[in-house]
Design a protein around this motif. Structure first.
Motif, PDB file in Angstrom:
ATOM      1  N   GLN A   3      -8.075  18.456  62.862  1.00  0.00           N
ATOM      2  CA  GLN A   3      -7.015  19.408  63.157  1.00  0.00           C
ATOM      3  C   GLN A   3      -7.278  20.731  62.428  1.00  0.00           C
ATOM      4  N   ILE A   7      -8.071  24.476  64.055  1.00  0.00           N
ATOM      5  CA  ILE A   7      -7.334  25.705  63.748  1.00  0.00           C
ATOM      6  C   ILE A   7      -8.307  26.822  63.413  1.00  0.00           C
ATOM      7  N   SER A  10     -10.355  28.358  66.325  1.00  0.00           N
ATOM      8  CA  SER A  10      -9.713  28.996  67.473  1.00  0.00           C
ATOM      9  C   SER A  10      -9.745  30.506  67.344  1.00  0.00           C
ATOM     10  N   LEU A  13      -6.581  32.328  66.014  1.00  0.00           N
ATOM     11  CA  LEU A  13      -6.375  32.500  64.578  1.00  0.00           C
ATOM     12  C   LEU A  13      -6.977  33.827  64.114  1.00  0.00           C
ATOM     13  N   PHE A 263      -3.350  31.121  58.780  1.00  0.00           N
ATOM     14  CA  PHE A 263      -3.702  29.713  58.670  1.00  0.00           C
ATOM     15  C   PHE A 263      -2.465  28.871  58.362  1.00  0.00           C
ATOM     16  N   ARG A 266      -0.237  28.254  61.336  1.00  0.00           N
ATOM     17  CA  ARG A 266      -0.709  27.227  62.261  1.00  0.00           C
ATOM     18  C   ARG A 266      -0.617  25.830  61.658  1.00  0.00           C
ATOM     19  N   ALA A 270       1.291  22.392  62.876  1.00  0.00           N
ATOM     20  CA  ALA A 270       0.600  21.107  62.944  1.00  0.00           C
ATOM     21  C   ALA A 270       1.318  20.051  62.110  1.00  0.00           C
TER      22      ALA A 270
END
Lengths: 314, 349
Positions: A3, A7, A10, A13, A263, A266, A270
């Motif tokens: 995960q 992140i 991507s 981000l 970060f 995100r 999550a």
């Protein structure tokens, strides 16, 4: 673990990082310029708030986006003039004057905003700056969508950072600014007028702060709401120390900071439900304090920072 | 044009300074009111009557002035020693939540004469703990405490938000994030019946007098002033700078934490994240308006509370945003700075 990797891998981000960094770049460069000339400007939080408000209000009343940004810069410069009058001409405490400017500028912003936009359930909006895809670069895989499809003020912020690094370290004007911040008496002996340099640096620095605030309403969001600056100004003051008063490092510091911020946003999604979201919201402030603690000792403070200069007085 | 230092400052000038500053700030705010299209004198009359026109409004104003006196004292004692504690807002919230937590989880069943002093002490200690962080960073890493104490405000409010969303959440609040209430006998006794005015006001005034006494009559007061005026000279003269700053910080943070404790125990009974409409920040103005004088803080706090309470009614009557109160208070900080300058300097051509 996967995960976390998703992140970081991507493009969203990395695009968010530049967006989050932009107001910090403007604000940090503004604060840095003031401090290089020897003036601490704690008015930044309020000046950013006013820039956000007046930039938005101008566009809401029909100005185009660039004019809105310009008006925010002029308004920021005006508050800089106020701060400079109090601290440079009168030699008052830079701490207290800056706090006064912040308290006044932010409450004045809310007053003007409420006067013109009465309470409503949905705040009125404008059409903000749209992302510009840089031809050629924006089609690159990953890097393109991440770095080359930003809004115009983001590109402008990066250009200003590089320009300021050049001016401060490579031009006579930059030398005059640095001397004024290190030793105004020596600067005066070299034919530099420290008063004028300080006025200029504080006014232009505050104009940049105003633009940083305006980015929030004209590009990142499309409306104004009270407390939207949320301590970004204070974070900029911390970033100046982190950057050791160097524009290049200020750019890097703002990006690094924005990386952690993007970060955590995100990670928050999550891990929603597992960890209280407030812990994530705390991270920018904790990071700023940590950055200060790590860098403060090693940083090269302009020697005359916060010292009022009076001709012929030591 | 240049400035020349005044040789001596007559007493009338020192007393007139805050009055002139406030009048100047009111005049400037008057321009903003008239731009908004309202009659300025009428607006100020409404503020005055809104704050003192009835028994209810007068007690409301004094209730509002109480936390301002304490945060104003917190700023005044710190600024006098050049300790830039801008974190009173966070210390206020930490004091408040500590009281709520202690009452709900630990001490709620104690009898009032024991419980109330204990809770006040806990609130003060919570404020002290928070300010020791920026002080430690300053002494250990030479980090300017302005930014760190300010950033801690944001952290403190988020911490409070986390607690009232979690372990301290009131299950009876219909899902609103609000802390459990302090027990009934932890509430401060009323000063005047059928009003919200509580003995916190008396505590605040007593503390202002006590701080004035400490600052003017004790070794610690002398040392803290010397540390502010000339740290190098004070250190040479044998003032233990570090230890003095720790004491000053504890006093300052303690007063701000106490402000939060007293607001919970005197007015609300529970904590929400809008418990303080900026008491910590307004305290800075209060301290400056008082020229860092503890007794002056009492009057400066009443002026500030008058603006805030009076602006509500004025706003409803004339349609001027209540933010005009914040604008006036902030302006009076700036005008006070300028007025203070002219008590120290005169203009020479």
């Amino acid at each position: 673990m996967t995960q976390l990797f998703d992140i970081i891998a991507s493009a969203g981000l990395w695009a968010a990082i530049l967006r989050i960094a932009t107001p910090l770049i403007f604000g940090t460069l503004g604060a840095l310029l003031c401090e290089r000339a020897g003036v601490l400007n704690l008015g930044i939080e309020g000046i950013m708030t006013f820039g956000a408000m007046i930039g938005w209000l101008s566009v809401y009343h029909g100005a185009d986006l660039w004019t809105g940004l310009l008006i925010a810069a002029v308004a920021g410069g005006t508050f800089g003039l106020l701060h400079a009058s109090l601290t440079v001409t009168l030699g008052l405490s830079q701490h207290v004057s800056g706090l006064g400017v912040t308290l006044f500028a932010s409450s004045f912003s809310y007053y003007v905003f409420r006067l013109i936009v009465p309470l409503a359930n949905t705040p009125p909006t404008i059409v903000p700056f749209q992302p510009i895809a840089i031809p050629g670069l924006s089609t690159l895989p990953f890097i393109g969508p991440a770095f080359f499809t930003q809004t115009a003020p983001t590109y402008l912020a990066i250009v200003i950072a590089l320009l300021m690094a050049y001016i401060i370290f490579r031009t006579p004007v930059g030398l005059a600014i640095r001397m004024t911040g290190e030793n105004p008496h020596a600067a005066e002996a070299q034919g530099v007028n420290p008063m004028k340099v300080r006025y200029g640096a504080v006014i232009i620095g505050s104009a940049l702060m105003g633009m940083g605030g305006a980015f929030l309403t004209l590009s990142a969001f499309n409306s104004f709401f009270p407390t939207m600056v949320q301590g970004r100004g204070w974070i900029c003051i911390a970033l100046v120390v982190f950057a050791s008063w160097r524009p290049g490092r200020a750019l890097f510091g703002a990006l690094l900071f924005a990386f952690f911020d993007a970060f955590q946003l995100r990670l928050q999604t999550a891990l929603s439900g597992l960890v209280p979201y407030q812990l994530f919201l705390m991270t920018p402030y904790i990071l700023s304090i940590a950055a200060l603690a790590i860098m403060a000792r090693r940083a090269r403070v302009p020697q005359a920072l916060m010292q009022p200069y009076r001709r012929g007085e030591r | 044009m240049r400035f020349e230092r005044r040789e001596h400052r007559p007493l009338y000038l020192l007393i007139a300074t805050p009055v002139i500053a406030v009048i100047a700030a009111l005049a400037l705010a008057g321009i903003l009111i008239s731009i908004a299209g309202a009659p300025v004198l009428d607006a100020y009359w409404r503020i005055l009557t809104g704050a003192f026109g009835s028994r209810l409004s007068a007690t409301e104003t004094l209730t509002r002035a109480t936390p301002l006196m304490l945060t104003g004292l917190a700023a005044a004692v710190a600024f006098r020693a050049r300790l830039w504690n801008i974190g009173a807002e966070g210390q206020f919230y930490l004091g408040a939540i500590a009281v709520a937590a202690a009452s709900a989880k630990l001490l709620g069943n104690l009898p009032a004469p024991l419980l109330i002093p204990l809770l006040l002490l806990i609130g003060a200690i919570a404020g002290m703990v928070l300010i020791l962080v920026p002080l430690w960073l300053r002494l250990r890493f030479s980090v300017d405490e302005v930014v760190t104490s300010l950033l801690l405000n944001f952290i403190a409010v988020l911490f409070v938000s986390m607690l009232i969303d979690g372990v301290l959440k009131d299950p009876l609040a219909f899902g609103w994030p609000q802390s459990q209430s302090v027990s009934d006998h932890a509430m401060l006794p009323k000063l005047i019946a059928r009003s919200r005015l509580h003995i916190g006001l008396a505590i605040a005034i007593a503390l202002a007098i006590a701080v004035h006494f400490v600052q003017s009559r004790t070794v610690f007061g002398m040392q803290s002033r010397a540390a502010g005026l000339n740290p190098a000279g004070a250190s040479f003269a044998g003032v233990p700078l570090g230890r003095t700053l720790v004491k000053v910080a504890c006093l300052s943070g303690g007063l701000a934490g106490l402000a939060g404790a007293i607001e919970v125990m005197g007015v609300k009974g529970y904590v929400t994240t809008d418990l303080s409409p900026g008491f910590g920040y307004a305290g800075i103005v209060v301290a400056m308006l008082a020229n860092l004088n503890p007794l002056g803080v009492v009057f400066a706090a009443i002026f500030t509370a008058t603006m805030f309470v009076g602006a509500d009614g004025m706003s409803r009557g004339l349609g001027i945003p209540t933010y005009i109160a914040d604008v006036t208070v902030a302006l009076s900080l700036l005008t006070m700075l300028i007025a203070l300058f002219f008590t120290q300097y005169r203009i020479r051509r």
